[in-house]
Design an enzyme around this catalytic site. Structure first.
Site, PDB file in Angstrom:
ATOM      1  N   LEU A   1      21.963 -38.559   7.074  1.00 55.92           N
ATOM      2  CA  LEU A   1      22.380 -39.762   5.777  1.00 55.92           C
ATOM      3  C   LEU A   1      21.407 -40.895   6.035  1.00 55.92           C
ATOM      4  CD1 LEU A   1      26.266 -39.652   6.060  1.00 55.92           C
ATOM      5  CD2 LEU A   1      24.884 -38.358   4.447  1.00 55.92           C
ATOM      6  N   ASP A   2      20.958 -41.362   4.957  1.00 57.25           N
ATOM      7  CA  ASP A   2      20.202 -42.728   5.169  1.00 57.25           C
ATOM      8  C   ASP A   2      21.063 -43.811   5.511  1.00 57.25           C
ATOM      9  OD1 ASP A   2      18.232 -41.492   3.727  1.00 57.25           O
ATOM     10  OD2 ASP A   2      18.772 -42.473   1.637  1.00 57.25           O
ATOM     11  N   ARG A   3      20.273 -44.608   5.982  1.00 53.17           N
ATOM     12  CA  ARG A   3      20.923 -45.928   6.754  1.00 53.17           C
ATOM     13  C   ARG A   3      21.966 -46.379   6.126  1.00 53.17           C
ATOM     14  NH1 ARG A   3      19.185 -50.376  10.492  1.00 53.17           N
ATOM     15  NH2 ARG A   3      17.251 -49.593  10.799  1.00 53.17           N
TER      16      ARG A   3
END
Length: 227
Positions: A56-58
């Site tokens: 998952l993106d930051r």
């Protein structure tokens, strides 16, 4: 922040946590904290650290699956690759689509320049990328959407929002109008992974406080806001 307090699902081979926004899955080059720094507290009696199965993106909060042994990691990885995982996201976009829902089918490819760095773009020669979406609510000129991606390309929903709907995700610093300190309002709401013998992995993450602060309420059937 203790990730051991954010467990959504746990059994002998799988662990799903509600990943907080701002915490990257992979260790950043600047040496700041990542999921890796919390793995020891997520062993729950096992000798091995659990391993993230996907990314998952930051900025993206919500359901993150970790495998508790190598065999399970391999099975879960193949399930993602074979599109056998049900993924559901909530997003707030900077605008209101005219339609109530639909499907975005735009292939994506990675591009990079010395000036702007790398990003994903729509490219007919890129990898197939499909996202289904529905409009759930409107507040202050923004819309709350639910995305159900069929594929899992890097930045898929962020690019599909701006290129397929004409509006970026709120707070997106790369594809939208968010600043360097902004947060992209994307949340992995639900994750379902089927298994041959065991019951499926089913996890639902609480509605984010950041979404509630934008004037939206948890949609019907969603987990309530985390207290």
């Amino acid at each position: 922040m203790l990730l051991s307090d954010r467990v959504l699902f746990l059994d002998g081979e799988a662990l799903v946590i509600d990943k907080p926004a701002g915490l990257p899955v992979d260790a950043p080059r600047d040496g700041s904290l990542s999921i890796e720094n919390h793995l020891d507290l997520l062993r729950f009696g096992f000798k091995r650290w659990p391993l993230p199965v996907h990314r998952l993106d930051r900025d993206t909060s919500g359901c993150l699956l970790l495998a508790r042994n190598p065999k399970a990691h391999g099975r879960f990885t193949r399930a993602f690759e074979n599109r056998e995982v049900e993924k559901q996201y909530l997003a707030i976009i900077d605008g209101v689509p005219a339609d109530d829902g639909g499907t975005i089918d735009l292939p994506l490819a990675k591009t990079s320049t010395a000036e702007a760095g790398w990003r994903m773009v729509v490219d007919p020669a890129g990898k197939p990328s499909i996202s289904h979406w529905e409009k759930l609510a409107v507040a202050d000129g923004r819309a709350l959407l639910r995305f159900r991606p069929e594929t899992g390309r890097t930045h898929q929903l962020r690019v599909h929002a701006i290129e397929g709907l004409g509006f970026p995700l709120a707070g997106d610093p790369v594809y939208g109008r968010g600043g360097a300190k902004g947060r992209t309002l994307l949340h992995a709401e639900r994750l379902v992974v089927s298994r041959d013998v065991k019951p499926p992995i089913i996890a639902e993450a609480p509605f984010p406080e950041a979404f509630a602060a934008m004037g939206f309420q948890p949609p019907e059937g969603a987990a309530p806001t985390r207290g």
